[in-house]
Design a protein around this motif. Structure first.
Motif, PDB file in Angstrom:
ATOM      1  N   UNK A 622      -6.766   1.569   1.502  1.00 55.46           N
ATOM      2  CA  UNK A 622      -5.789   2.535   0.845  1.00 55.46           C
ATOM      3  C   UNK A 622      -6.384   3.955   0.848  1.00 55.46           C
ATOM      4  N   UNK A 623      -7.614   4.271   0.882  1.00 57.04           N
ATOM      5  CA  UNK A 623      -8.044   5.392   0.906  1.00 57.04           C
ATOM      6  C   UNK A 623      -8.107   6.481   2.156  1.00 57.04           C
ATOM      7  N   UNK A 624      -7.357   5.534   3.175  1.00 60.03           N
ATOM      8  CA  UNK A 624      -7.041   6.110   4.481  1.00 60.03           C
ATOM      9  C   UNK A 624      -5.595   6.757   4.434  1.00 60.03           C
ATOM     10  N   UNK A 625      -4.851   6.550   3.476  1.00 60.20           N
ATOM     11  CA  UNK A 625      -3.435   6.755   3.371  1.00 60.20           C
ATOM     12  C   UNK A 625      -3.322   8.293   2.450  1.00 60.20           C
ATOM     13  N   UNK A 626      -2.895   9.162   3.256  1.00 58.64           N
ATOM     14  CA  UNK A 626      -2.993  10.484   2.259  1.00 58.64           C
ATOM     15  C   UNK A 626      -2.052  10.519   1.283  1.00 58.64           C
ATOM     16  N   UNK A 627      -0.693   9.873   1.388  1.00 57.13           N
ATOM     17  CA  UNK A 627       0.203   9.796   0.444  1.00 57.13           C
ATOM     18  C   UNK A 627      -0.345   9.191  -0.806  1.00 57.13           C
ATOM     19  N   UNK A 628      -1.071   7.855  -0.422  1.00 55.38           N
ATOM     20  CA  UNK A 628      -1.482   7.183  -1.822  1.00 55.38           C
ATOM     21  C   UNK A 628      -2.760   7.731  -2.483  1.00 55.38           C
ATOM     22  N   UNK A 629      -3.607   8.681  -1.412  1.00 55.12           N
ATOM     23  CA  UNK A 629      -4.605   9.393  -2.184  1.00 55.12           C
ATOM     24  C   UNK A 629      -4.069  10.302  -3.088  1.00 55.12           C
ATOM     25  N   UNK A 630      -3.256  10.942  -2.554  1.00 60.76           N
ATOM     26  CA  UNK A 630      -2.495  12.345  -3.323  1.00 60.76           C
ATOM     27  C   UNK A 630      -1.732  11.761  -4.703  1.00 60.76           C
ATOM     28  N   UNK A 631      -1.332  10.667  -4.406  1.00 60.77           N
ATOM     29  CA  UNK A 631      -0.752   9.914  -5.875  1.00 60.77           C
ATOM     30  C   UNK A 631      -2.001   9.621  -6.820  1.00 60.77           C
TER      31      UNK A 631
END
Length: 676
Positions: A622-631
């Motif tokens: 999940x930490x490779x998904x920029x949108x998820x990290x930003x959220x």
């Protein structure tokens, strides 16, 4: 001493005796100034073993100025270093220095590159020639050599304006020229060998009940072992030790048998301390181990010798350019300046080496001294002073870069980020559960960086656990793996069997100072409370609550008074996330373990605290998904996702003496997520 009639004669400006790193660097420097140089070496071929491999910042400057670093290519970082076996980050000598720290270069590689440079510049190298006579005639020096077997060939006489002895601690030049060589003989000795076909735990200056042991596995699969038995005197017979001697000493200190291995190289070194009263006697000079004999602690002997050569080359060239040719009676000439500069530097280095050899090889009687040094080395100015001393950066300005008059070369820089460390946990031992990745790995690395010996616990991923240990050892720390699956019958017993075995092998005891309960399992993402099964619930409590309780219980017999227990909880015990209700319940139980054991263990000075991370990058997909990290980042007051080291730094602080007045606490390490 009379010189016998030779069969052939060579005329040169300078005769350098010894084709080791010191002699070859000097020969290249002299040729760079147009001086005719002949190097005499008794070995017919270069050495195949690397007695020394560590380069310090001042030496790296010297090699960079001469373009030698470019020839050597990238050198691996040698880690932080030590003072008498106590961890010392040499990068603290001069923060921002392009060569801060220490670097690794096998002596065989160094000699090959320095010889290549010297020959390209026009130096003549005569191998298979042993010095047998030397006579200073006032205006010239006559040197006689005899062929060594199996080289054969005629004897040769060389005549030159000067002779420089770079022929090591058994220097023939020093003896034949009559140099005074005061000092003291050896009191302690360390045996070493490169051995193929053995597997022993890696050790870094491990002080066991009966002695000191070091082991390092080379890339070719052989292992360098070094051992000293406390209280033993140096061997009385000359020459290298027998393999049987090393086998017996290793078994006595470690309890391990290496006798089935194949020795590739045998050697011994001791703490002899001698220094020539003067580095110049007429037209004969000394450099390197010919001028000073010392224990090769931390590679200082090689670095000191190379710096001698660097200081001598330009001065010798200057003397040869002088109208009088630099007669021995000249006042204040360049060669006397060489002695005035390098003799005090050598004396200071021998003093710090003698102090280190006492700390390193002394028996149990030096333990109070080691504890005092470790405490003093927590102070920044002390660490910086010792680091500058070893690195050569504390030398007088005349000895620093560019003072020798040679053309300056641009210094290389490194992009490595070296963070100074405090070494606050020297001589401490730690267990970190679940430390093959994430917060556990970062915690193990930080504790090791502060000097602790760390037991890296893991459940099943051997490669990940070994990687954690390799990362720690690369930075100069100490660690070993312990495998045990938690949450199953016999889990804690298996864990402590491996822990106690590992501690015993490396310290001679099973004493523990720090316990970090980090291992845990979570509820799979998207599982609603109504979907949690009894089996999943029991598994969560077995790993996350039951195991930490019995780990603490089992550790009590091993924990020293003043020890530290740090339990990793979660910010989820302070905010609602229905998908993680069962997981949060287990972490609530962990906080109860903390609260009640803090009261129970306070009389022993043992502190017990909980650290509660928030959303922390554990390397999951999940930490490779920029949108998820930003959220996720929006939940933190700092508007970023936490990194494992953010939490590890908090845990490490709680493990130190500075946190002695904190116990039973819930430490919010969520980056302000719980502020609302």
């Amino acid at each position: 001493m009379p010189v016998q009639t030779p069969r052939s004669t060579v005329d040169t400006d300078v005769v350098v005796v010894g084709a080791g790193p010191v002699g070859l660097l000097l020969a290249g420097d002299l040729r760079a100034h147009g001086v005719r140089v002949t190097v005499v070496e008794q070995l017919t071929t270069p050495m195949t073993e690397s007695r020394a491999s560590t380069l310090h910042a001042r030496t790296m400057e010297t090699l960079a100025e001469r373009g030698v670093l470019d020839r050597l290519g990238p050198l691996p970082d040698g880690g932080p270093g030590h003072f008498g076996g106590i961890r010392l980050d040499l990068a603290e000598a001069e923060p921002g220095h392009p060569y801060a720290g220490q670097w690794k270069c096998p002596q065989t590689r160094m000699e090959a590159v320095l010889q290549e440079r010297a020959v390209e510049l026009g130096a003549r190298i005569l191998r298979g020639r042993q010095l047998v006579a030397l006579a200073d005639r006032g205006d010239r020096v006559l040197v006689a050599t005899a062929a060594t077997e199996p080289a054969g060939g005629p004897a040769e006489e060389l005549t030159g304006s000067y002779v420089v002895g770079c022929d090591g601690w058994r220097s023939a030049v020093r003896d034949l020229a009559g140099f005074t060589f005061p000092g003291r003989p050896a009191g302690r000795e360390m045996l070493r060998a490169d051995v193929a076909g053995i597997r022993v735990p890696d050790r870094r200056f491990e002080r066991l009940p009966d002695g000191l042991a070091t082991a390092h596995r080379w890339p070719d699969g052989s292992t360098r072992v070094m051992v000293h038995v406390f209280g033993t005197e140096p061997r009385r017979h000359a020459g290298e030790p027998e393999f049987d001697e090393i086998v017996r000493a290793w078994a006595h200190v470690t309890g391990e048998d290496i006798g089935h291995g194949t020795p590739r190289w045998l050697n011994a070194f001791d703490d002899t301390r001698r220094q020539a009263a003067r580095y110049r006697r007429g037209r004969v000079l000394l450099a390197g181990d010919a001028a000073h004999v010392q224990m090769p602690v931390g590679g200082q002997a090689l670095n000191l010798g190379l710096q001698d050569a660097a200081a001598l080359g330009a001065r010798l060239a200057e003397q040869l350019r002088a109208p009088t040719g630099g007669g021995p009676g000249a006042d204040g000439d360049a060669l006397d300046a060489y002695h005035r500069e390098r003799h005090p530097v050598g004396a200071a280095t021998l003093t710090n080496i003698q102090a280190q050899s006492t700390l390193l090889l002394g028996g149990h009687e030096v333990e109070p001294l080691r504890e005092l040094f470790a405490e003093l080395m927590r102070l920044g100015p002390v660490r910086r002073r010792l680091a500058r001393m070893i690195s050569g950066l504390g030398a007088p300005p005349t000895a620093r870069a560019g003072a020798d008059g040679l053309p300056a070369f641009p210094s290389r820089t490194t992009s490595q980020d070296r963070t100074p460390t405090m070494a606050k946990l020297t001589n401490k031992t730690a267990l970190v559960t679940g430390s093959s990745r994430g917060i556990g790995r970062a915690t193990a690395q930080r504790l090791a960086a502060e000097g602790a010996l760390v037991a890296v616990h893991y459940a099943s991923n051997d490669d990940a656990a070994r990687e954690t240990v390799e990362l720690i050892e690369k930075d100069g720390g100490r660690a070993f793996t312990v495998r045990a699956e938690l949450g199953v019958p016999g889990d804690v017993h298996e864990l402590f069997l491996g822990l106690e075995r590992g501690l015993k092998e490396r310290t001679g005891a099973t004493t523990l100072d720090i316990v970090v309960n980090n291992a845990a399992v979570t509820t799979p993402a998207g599982v609603l409370p109504e979907d949690v099964t009894p089996e999943e619930f029991e598994r969560l409590f077995a790993v996350n609550a039951k195991a930490p309780f019995f780990i603490v219980q089992r550790a009590l017999a091993l924990l020293r008074d003043g020890g530290r227990i740090i339990n990793i909880s979660s910010g989820l015990t302070r905010c609602a996330n229905p998908d993680q209700v069962a997981y949060s319940m287990t972490k609530g139980a962990v906080e109860q373990i903390t609260l009640h054991f803090a009261r129970h263990l306070a009389p022993r000075g043992i502190t017990v605290n909980s650290v509660a991370p928030g959303i922390t990058n554990n390397g999951g997909p999940v930490f490779d998904i920029p949108e998820a990290v930003e959220q996720m980042a929006q939940l933190s007051a700092f508007k970023r996702v936490g990194e494992a080291v953010d939490v590890a730094d908090v845990v490490t602080f709680l493990a130190t003496h500075e946190a002695r007045w904190i116990t039973g606490a819930f430490i919010d390490a969520s980056g302000g997520t719980l502020l609302g």
